[in-house]
Design an enzyme around this catalytic site. Structure first.
Site, PDB file in Angstrom:
ATOM      1  N   ASP A 298      65.865  94.555  58.507  1.00 21.02           N
ATOM      2  CA  ASP A 298      65.861  96.137  58.271  1.00 21.02           C
ATOM      3  C   ASP A 298      64.479  96.642  58.810  1.00 21.02           C
ATOM      4  O   ASP A 298      63.437  96.209  58.334  1.00 21.02           O
ATOM      5  CB  ASP A 298      66.039  96.638  56.900  1.00 21.02           C
ATOM      6  CG  ASP A 298      67.429  96.281  56.353  1.00 21.02           C
ATOM      7  OD1 ASP A 298      68.461  96.106  57.037  1.00 21.02           O
ATOM      8  OD2 ASP A 298      67.531  96.027  55.202  1.00 21.02           O
TER       9      ASP A 298
ATOM     10  N   ASN B 209      71.590  89.908  50.913  1.00 19.58           N
ATOM     11  CA  ASN B 209      71.451  90.597  49.809  1.00 19.58           C
ATOM     12  C   ASN B 209      72.207  90.160  48.820  1.00 19.58           C
ATOM     13  O   ASN B 209      71.687  90.213  47.494  1.00 19.58           O
ATOM     14  CB  ASN B 209      71.827  92.266  50.106  1.00 19.58           C
ATOM     15  CG  ASN B 209      70.967  92.964  51.062  1.00 19.58           C
ATOM     16  OD1 ASN B 209      69.738  92.475  51.315  1.00 19.58           O
ATOM     17  ND2 ASN B 209      71.570  94.009  51.417  1.00 19.58           N
TER      18      ASN B 209
ATOM     19  N   GLU C 205      80.539  90.624  57.550  1.00 24.69           N
ATOM     20  CA  GLU C 205      79.549  90.809  58.648  1.00 24.69           C
ATOM     21  C   GLU C 205      79.082  89.809  59.519  1.00 24.69           C
ATOM     22  O   GLU C 205      78.149  89.795  60.334  1.00 24.69           O
ATOM     23  CB  GLU C 205      78.329  91.444  57.710  1.00 24.69           C
ATOM     24  CG  GLU C 205      77.370  92.270  58.595  1.00 24.69           C
ATOM     25  CD  GLU C 205      76.392  93.214  57.793  1.00 24.69           C
ATOM     26  OE1 GLU C 205      76.213  94.335  58.028  1.00 24.69           O
ATOM     27  OE2 GLU C 205      75.965  92.859  56.690  1.00 24.69           O
TER      28      GLU C 205
ATOM     29  N   THR D 230      85.242  98.784  43.436  1.00 19.02           N
ATOM     30  CA  THR D 230      83.907  99.217  42.967  1.00 19.02           C
ATOM     31  C   THR D 230      84.007 100.952  43.147  1.00 19.02           C
ATOM     32  O   THR D 230      84.557 101.346  44.319  1.00 19.02           O
ATOM     33  CB  THR D 230      82.806  98.707  43.485  1.00 19.02           C
ATOM     34  OG1 THR D 230      82.585  98.984  44.752  1.00 19.02           O
ATOM     35  CG2 THR D 230      82.720  97.472  43.262  1.00 19.02           C
TER      36      THR D 230
ATOM     37  N   GLY E  63      81.918 103.001  38.187  1.00 19.82           N
ATOM     38  CA  GLY E  63      82.275 101.668  37.443  1.00 19.82           C
ATOM     39  C   GLY E  63      83.147 101.127  38.645  1.00 19.82           C
ATOM     40  O   GLY E  63      83.075 101.083  40.023  1.00 19.82           O
TER      41      GLY E  63
ATOM     42  N   ASP F   5      68.327 105.169  44.690  1.00 20.65           N
ATOM     43  CA  ASP F   5      68.622 104.610  46.070  1.00 20.65           C
ATOM     44  C   ASP F   5      69.852 103.526  45.789  1.00 20.65           C
ATOM     45  O   ASP F   5      69.751 102.423  45.015  1.00 20.65           O
ATOM     46  CB  ASP F   5      67.392 103.731  46.537  1.00 20.65           C
ATOM     47  CG  ASP F   5      67.792 103.173  47.924  1.00 20.65           C
ATOM     48  OD1 ASP F   5      68.952 103.410  48.295  1.00 20.65           O
ATOM     49  OD2 ASP F   5      66.959 102.437  48.256  1.00 20.65           O
TER      50      ASP F   5
ATOM     51  N   ASP G 241      76.186  95.266  47.310  1.00 18.32           N
ATOM     52  CA  ASP G 241      75.750  93.664  47.087  1.00 18.32           C
ATOM     53  C   ASP G 241      75.281  93.170  45.970  1.00 18.32           C
ATOM     54  O   ASP G 241      75.502  92.172  45.584  1.00 18.32           O
ATOM     55  CB  ASP G 241      74.456  93.942  48.443  1.00 18.32           C
ATOM     56  CG  ASP G 241      74.903  94.122  49.686  1.00 18.32           C
ATOM     57  OD1 ASP G 241      76.232  94.084  50.218  1.00 18.32           O
ATOM     58  OD2 ASP G 241      74.221  94.596  50.468  1.00 18.32           O
TER      59      ASP G 241
HETATM   60  P1  ADP Z   1      79.059 100.344  47.872  1.00 16.81           P
HETATM   61  O1  ADP Z   1      77.498  99.971  47.733  1.00 16.81           O
HETATM   62  O2  ADP Z   1      79.628  99.047  48.419  1.00 16.81           O
HETATM   63  O3  ADP Z   1      79.564 101.368  48.263  1.00 16.81           O
HETATM   64  P2  ADP Z   1      79.659 101.183  44.982  1.00 16.81           P
HETATM   65  O4  ADP Z   1      79.113 102.404  45.541  1.00 16.81           O
HETATM   66  O5  ADP Z   1      81.206 101.421  44.723  1.00 16.81           O
HETATM   67  O6  ADP Z   1      79.564 100.037  46.262  1.00 16.81           O
HETATM   68  O7  ADP Z   1      78.817 100.556  43.988  1.00 16.81           O
HETATM   69  C1  ADP Z   1      78.778  99.234  43.446  1.00 16.81           C
HETATM   70  C2  ADP Z   1      78.527  99.096  42.115  1.00 16.81           C
HETATM   71  O8  ADP Z   1      77.269  99.699  41.912  1.00 16.81           O
HETATM   72  C3  ADP Z   1      79.539  99.978  41.151  1.00 16.81           C
HETATM   73  O9  ADP Z   1      80.623  99.469  40.822  1.00 16.81           O
HETATM   74  C4  ADP Z   1      78.496 100.175  39.855  1.00 16.81           C
HETATM   75  O10 ADP Z   1      78.813  99.036  39.180  1.00 16.81           O
HETATM   76  C5  ADP Z   1      77.186 100.298  40.616  1.00 16.81           C
HETATM   77  N1  ADP Z   1      76.783 101.575  40.683  1.00 16.81           N
HETATM   78  C6  ADP Z   1      76.844 102.229  42.191  1.00 16.81           C
HETATM   79  N2  ADP Z   1      76.398 103.474  41.942  1.00 16.81           N
HETATM   80  C7  ADP Z   1      75.939 103.749  40.587  1.00 16.81           C
HETATM   81  C8  ADP Z   1      75.231 104.713  39.929  1.00 16.81           C
HETATM   82  N3  ADP Z   1      75.138 105.863  40.321  1.00 16.81           N
HETATM   83  N4  ADP Z   1      74.997 104.405  38.504  1.00 16.81           N
HETATM   84  C9  ADP Z   1      75.384 103.227  38.208  1.00 16.81           C
HETATM   85  N5  ADP Z   1      76.124 102.304  38.502  1.00 16.81           N
HETATM   86  C10 ADP Z   1      76.200 102.331  39.946  1.00 16.81           C
END
Ligand code: ADP
Length: 305
Positions: free
Chosen positions: A14, A44, A142, A222, A227, A248, A254
């Site tokens: 990156d 990752n 990927e 996800t 959750g 972030d 990942d």
């Molecule tokens: P991706 O990064 O592939 O888009 P998600 O956004 O669905 O995946 O996030 C994957 C997992 O990370 C979620 O199922 C949850 O467990 C955790 N997560 C993501 N964002 C948050 C958040 N704002 N607060 C708490 N857990 C989070």
């Protein structure tokens, strides 16, 4: 007994620059910060699983160049096994050029997958024995799909449980899907793959049925800060995310996948493993970056208790 994990996937370096505004075509902007570090969904996830305590064999393909050293340095620092990496004589190590607007956080990204998108069948065959010794294979979309298909095929034939994270999303053949034990799309990927908009537990359940019809055994969708929806043919529920202040969320998926495979390899059932993965990802989203944000086993245990 703890099972071995193979993470088969991408590695890219990156290269991130923060800038007062994103340049338009032909414009040069003086940026304010540059950072370089290891990345790629496969890498990752491998680091997340390793830091969470799993016995990980990381498989990816690098060039013979300076960027390959970024992978090797990171793996050595983390005390990860580097003996199952492939190298290309001709193709460069993958890279991601990331520009981030420091005002709006909007970004523009170009990923050149390079060597990790050129993993040959013979190379996959050369790691057959290591695949066979693994309890779990975790892979994504990927690297080149021919390699994904081959590694899944060898795993399946040898009773190794297959976890497929569907990022970055692209069509997946029925031949691959029927060999998948656990599929882990995010809600956008689930919608693109199934054509069902995931806006409720009911719609998530319909999307899960779509995957079950294709032969997938377990479905985890996800849902970001909401959750994860988890379904096997006999039971399903949404396990809420931990309530944290995210700064972030890059690499949240990942983090989740690395945590999931680490917990499964430890002997936890799918539901317990999803809770562990939720915790790992919740810690990671409170930190900047991807691999540096992945917590250690001790940090996860302290967070859960
Ligand atoms: P991706 O990064 O592939 O888009 P998600 O956004 O669905 O995946 O996030 C994957 C997992 O990370 C979620 O199922 C949850 O467990 C955790 N997560 C993501 N964002 C948050 C958040 N704002 N607060 C708490 N857990 C989070």
């Amino acid at each position: 007994m703890k099972k071995k994990v193979m993470v088969f996937g991408s590695f890219v370096v990156d290269l991130m620059a923060r800038t007062p505004h994103l340049p338009v075509a032909g414009e040069t902007v003086i940026g304010s910060l540059f950072k370089m570090g290891p990345g790629g969904k496969g890498f990752n996830q491998g680091v997340a699983a390793h830091k969470a305590g799993a016995d990980v064999t990381m498989v990816t393909k690098l060039g013979k160049d300076l960027f390959a050293e970024v992978a090797l340095d990171a793996m050595k620092t983390l005390e990860m096994d580097t003996s199952s990496l492939f190298y290309s004589e001709e193709i460069e190590t993958g890279s991601a050029l990331i520009m981030v607007d420091e005002e709006t956080s909007e970004n523009k990204i170009v990923v050149v997958l390079g060597a990790c998108s050129a993993i040959g069948d013979k190379e996959v065959e050369s790691i057959s024995e290591i695949i066979e010794e693994s309890g779990y294979l975790l892979t994504q979309l990927e690297t080149n799909i021919s390699a994904v298909e081959k590694v899944i095929d060898i795993a399946k034939k040898n009773g190794v449980k297959v976890i497929l994270n569907t990022a970055p999303v692209q069509p997946i053949s029925d031949v691959i899907l029927k060999k998948v034990d656990i599929i882990t799309p995010n809600e956008v990927e689930a919608e693109i793959l199934t054509g069902i908009c995931i806006d409720s537990q009911e719609s998530a359940s319909k999307a899960a049925d779509w995957f079950f019809d294709k032969g997938v055994k377990n479905v985890l969708i996800t849902l970001g800060s909401r959750g994860v929806f988890i379904a096997s043919e006999s039971k399903q529920e949404i396990i809420p995310a931990y309530k944290v202040k995210a700064i972030d969320t890059t690499g949240a998926g990942d983090a989740f996948n690395g945590g999931l495979v680490a917990a499964l390899a430890d002997g936890k059932d799918l539901w317990e493993a999803a809770r562990f993965a939720n915790a790992l990802a919740a810690i990671a989203v409170q930190r900047l970056g991807t691999t540096p944000a992945m917590p250690t086993r001790k940090e996860i245990e302290e967070f859960i208790s």
